[in-house]
Scaffold this active site. Structure first.
Site, PDB file in Angstrom:
ATOM      1  N   LYS A  67       2.511   9.231   8.293  1.00 53.30           N
ATOM      2  CA  LYS A  67       1.576   8.972   9.398  1.00 53.30           C
ATOM      3  C   LYS A  67       1.961   9.573  10.754  1.00 53.30           C
ATOM      4  O   LYS A  67       1.307  10.493  11.223  1.00 53.30           O
ATOM      5  CB  LYS A  67       1.314   7.473   9.526  1.00 53.30           C
ATOM      6  CG  LYS A  67       0.397   6.960   8.392  1.00 53.30           C
ATOM      7  CD  LYS A  67      -0.175   5.600   8.695  1.00 53.30           C
ATOM      8  CE  LYS A  67      -1.274   5.229   7.709  1.00 53.30           C
ATOM      9  NZ  LYS A  67      -0.779   4.793   6.390  1.00 53.30           N
TER      10      LYS A  67
ATOM     11  N   ASP B 105       9.228   2.716   1.679  1.00 48.69           N
ATOM     12  CA  ASP B 105       8.033   3.433   2.133  1.00 48.69           C
ATOM     13  C   ASP B 105       7.876   3.140   3.623  1.00 48.69           C
ATOM     14  O   ASP B 105       7.409   2.075   4.018  1.00 48.69           O
ATOM     15  CB  ASP B 105       6.817   2.955   1.332  1.00 48.69           C
ATOM     16  CG  ASP B 105       5.514   3.624   1.795  1.00 48.69           C
ATOM     17  OD1 ASP B 105       5.513   4.258   2.873  1.00 48.69           O
ATOM     18  OD2 ASP B 105       4.502   3.502   1.078  1.00 48.69           O
TER      19      ASP B 105
ATOM     20  N   PHE C 282       0.854  -1.188   0.000  1.00 48.20           N
ATOM     21  CA  PHE C 282       0.000   0.000   0.000  1.00 48.20           C
ATOM     22  C   PHE C 282       0.888   1.235   0.000  1.00 48.20           C
ATOM     23  O   PHE C 282       1.701   1.421   0.903  1.00 48.20           O
ATOM     24  CB  PHE C 282      -0.937   0.038   1.212  1.00 48.20           C
ATOM     25  CG  PHE C 282      -1.914   1.185   1.123  1.00 48.20           C
ATOM     26  CD1 PHE C 282      -3.046   1.082   0.323  1.00 48.20           C
ATOM     27  CD2 PHE C 282      -1.672   2.385   1.788  1.00 48.20           C
ATOM     28  CE1 PHE C 282      -3.928   2.160   0.195  1.00 48.20           C
ATOM     29  CE2 PHE C 282      -2.559   3.457   1.660  1.00 48.20           C
ATOM     30  CZ  PHE C 282      -3.684   3.330   0.870  1.00 48.20           C
TER      31      PHE C 282
HETATM   32  C1  PLP Z   1      -1.031   5.116   4.953  1.00 53.24           C
HETATM   33  C2  PLP Z   1       0.050   4.762   4.010  1.00 53.24           C
HETATM   34  C3  PLP Z   1       0.288   5.497   2.834  1.00 53.24           C
HETATM   35  C4  PLP Z   1      -0.629   6.604   2.371  1.00 53.24           C
HETATM   36  O1  PLP Z   1      -0.613   7.695   3.234  1.00 53.24           O
HETATM   37  P1  PLP Z   1      -1.715   8.856   3.043  1.00 53.24           P
HETATM   38  O2  PLP Z   1      -1.296   9.869   4.060  1.00 53.24           O
HETATM   39  O3  PLP Z   1      -3.055   8.240   3.323  1.00 53.24           O
HETATM   40  O4  PLP Z   1      -1.625   9.344   1.667  1.00 53.24           O
HETATM   41  C5  PLP Z   1       1.368   5.153   2.048  1.00 53.24           C
HETATM   42  N1  PLP Z   1       2.177   4.152   2.389  1.00 53.24           N
HETATM   43  C6  PLP Z   1       2.003   3.421   3.499  1.00 53.24           C
HETATM   44  C7  PLP Z   1       2.949   2.322   3.830  1.00 53.24           C
HETATM   45  C8  PLP Z   1       0.915   3.690   4.349  1.00 53.24           C
HETATM   46  O5  PLP Z   1       0.708   2.946   5.436  1.00 53.24           O
END
Ligand code: PLP
Length: 402
Positions: free
Chosen positions: A252, A223, A138
């Site tokens: 986050k 990420d 994700f």
């Molecule tokens: C939540 C998340 C995102 C997206 O973040 P947003 O602030 O909702 O755009 C991207 N990568 C990872 C691993 C995440 O957990």
């Protein structure tokens, strides 16, 4: 009708229907607890979806926000900003990176990382535009980040996606090797897949990706939007593996709930973002940057990261005990590290989420059969015990066939 139901009803009449919120309105937070519109208290074991790493309304972050609010709210990146400089200095001193770009969310941080990977290749006279990403990954909901995301259901109806993505099974180095070629700009990976079910990279996987990226000449992007800021133990999850990426993204927990994202990279890679190539109006906003500085100081110098390790051990042992007590007919396995865990069930987890909430504990899912815990790092042993006993009863209450 109570105040929660009233707000839920008004909400349904005016919001786009893309979220399915739980039937309570959270109106206040204090430490590891939040309160609904009827004044009912809940233990927040999902930490505001992995954002409230220091708990709600942490005094250090509140005073940083209040102090900055008295000085300046916004002026743009057309001027030098002290909180932003302070934040970039802290972040680059705490990890592999030499340079920082600030934005407002995880998707935007990944957007910047992926754009930079293409631009970096372009500047070297190479036609590299492809990206290797992973099934179940994700990376966010903007079109570039969505194209990197490895859940086809999220793509439906949004095509054509950004060209050049190849998804391979998470953990499969041979599959990555097969997909790398002269056109590969980057590999993007979460050190632990978060939304995809809290799946830690298998041993040797990040090391293998580093070797493959180096041999190919493409960039390696971690990420850490969910795993960063101490979520899995170290300040950044990859620091537990000894492997460094070329680019790392954060969001986050960076601002403990204030929207801020960051893309961090080495100087040699950053050089491609010459003036005019990329920008964000609110990126590195002074209020957000001041909060993020306070979050880092509290985690690192304030000793929260160190203390959190003890509670993480307690949580891990408790979850292992819970899985043993409930047995394989209900619990498939537990996965995770630090303050990020999944309990994989043999059945959909949504009923358990509801029963936990009714018993005063907030948890969330990560895929249909996974319960996810992402509590504040400030949660204590007694709160962990409260969560575990509520969770065990809520799982045991699921009617089983046979
Ligand atoms: C939540 C998340 C995102 C997206 O973040 P947003 O602030 O909702 O755009 C991207 N990568 C990872 C691993 C995440 O957990």
């Amino acid at each position: 009708m109570d105040a929660n139901e009233d707000l839920a009803r008004r909400r349904a009449a005016v919001h786009t229907p893309n979220y399915l919120p739980q039937p309570i309105a959270i109106v206040r937070g204090e430490g590891c607890h939040v309160f609904d519109a009827e004044g009912r208290r809940y233990l927040d074991m999902m930490g505001g979806i992995a954002t409230a790493v220091l708990g709600h309304g942490h005094p250090a972050v509140r005073s940083a926000l209040a102090e900055q609010a008295d000085k300046l709210w916004h002026i743009s990146n057309l001027f030098v900003s002290e909180p932003q400089v302070e934040l970039a200095e802290r972040l680059t001193s705490l990890c592999f990176a030499d340079r920082a770009f600030f934005c407002n969310s995880g998707a935007e941080a990944n957007e910047a990382a992926l754009k930079l990977a293409r631009r970096h290749a372009h500047d070297r006279g190479e036609k590299r535009f492809e990206v290797v990403a992973f099934d179940g990954a994700f990376h966010g909901r903007t079109l570039f980040a969505l194209s990197a995301t490895g859940t086809p259901a999220y793509w439906e109806g949004f095509g054509p996606l950004v060209e050049g993505f190849h998804h391979v099974p998470f953990g499969d180095l041979a599959a990555v090797r097969d997909r790398l070629g002269p056109n590969t700009a980057a590999i993007i990976v979460e050190p632990t897949q978060g939304e995809g079910g809290v799946r830690p990279a298998p041993p040797g996987f990040l090391e293998g990706l580093r070797e493959l990226a180096d041999a190919n000449g493409c960039l390696l992007i971690f990420d850490e939007v969910q795993t960063g800021m101490g979520r899995t133990g170290p300040l950044f999850a990859h620091q537990g593996s000894g492997v460094e990426p070329d680019i790392m993204t954060l969001a986050k927990a960076l601002g403990n709930g204030i929207p801020i994202g960051a893309m961090l990279c080495r100087e040699s890679v950053a050089a491609s973002l010459v003036p005019g190539t990329h920008a964000s109006t609110f990126g590195g906003n002074p209020l957000a940057a001041a909060c993020a500085c306070a979050v880092l100081d509290t985690l690192v110098e304030g000793g929260v990261l160190v203390r959190a390790q003890e509670v993480a051990g307690h949580l891990q042992r408790g979850l292992a005990g819970l899985a043993k007590d409930l047995g394989p007919r209900r619990v498939v396995e537990i996965r995770g590290a630090g303050h990020l865990w999944a309990v994989e069930l043999t059945f959909p987890a949504s009923g358990v989420v509801d029963r936990c909430r009714e018993a005063g504990v907030l948890v969330i899912t990560a895929g249909a059969n996974n319960l996810r815990l992402a509590p504040p790092l400030t949660v204590d042993e007694a709160q962990v015990d409260q969560c575990l006993s509520v969770l065990e009863r809520a799982i045991a209450a699921e009617p089983m066939e046979g």
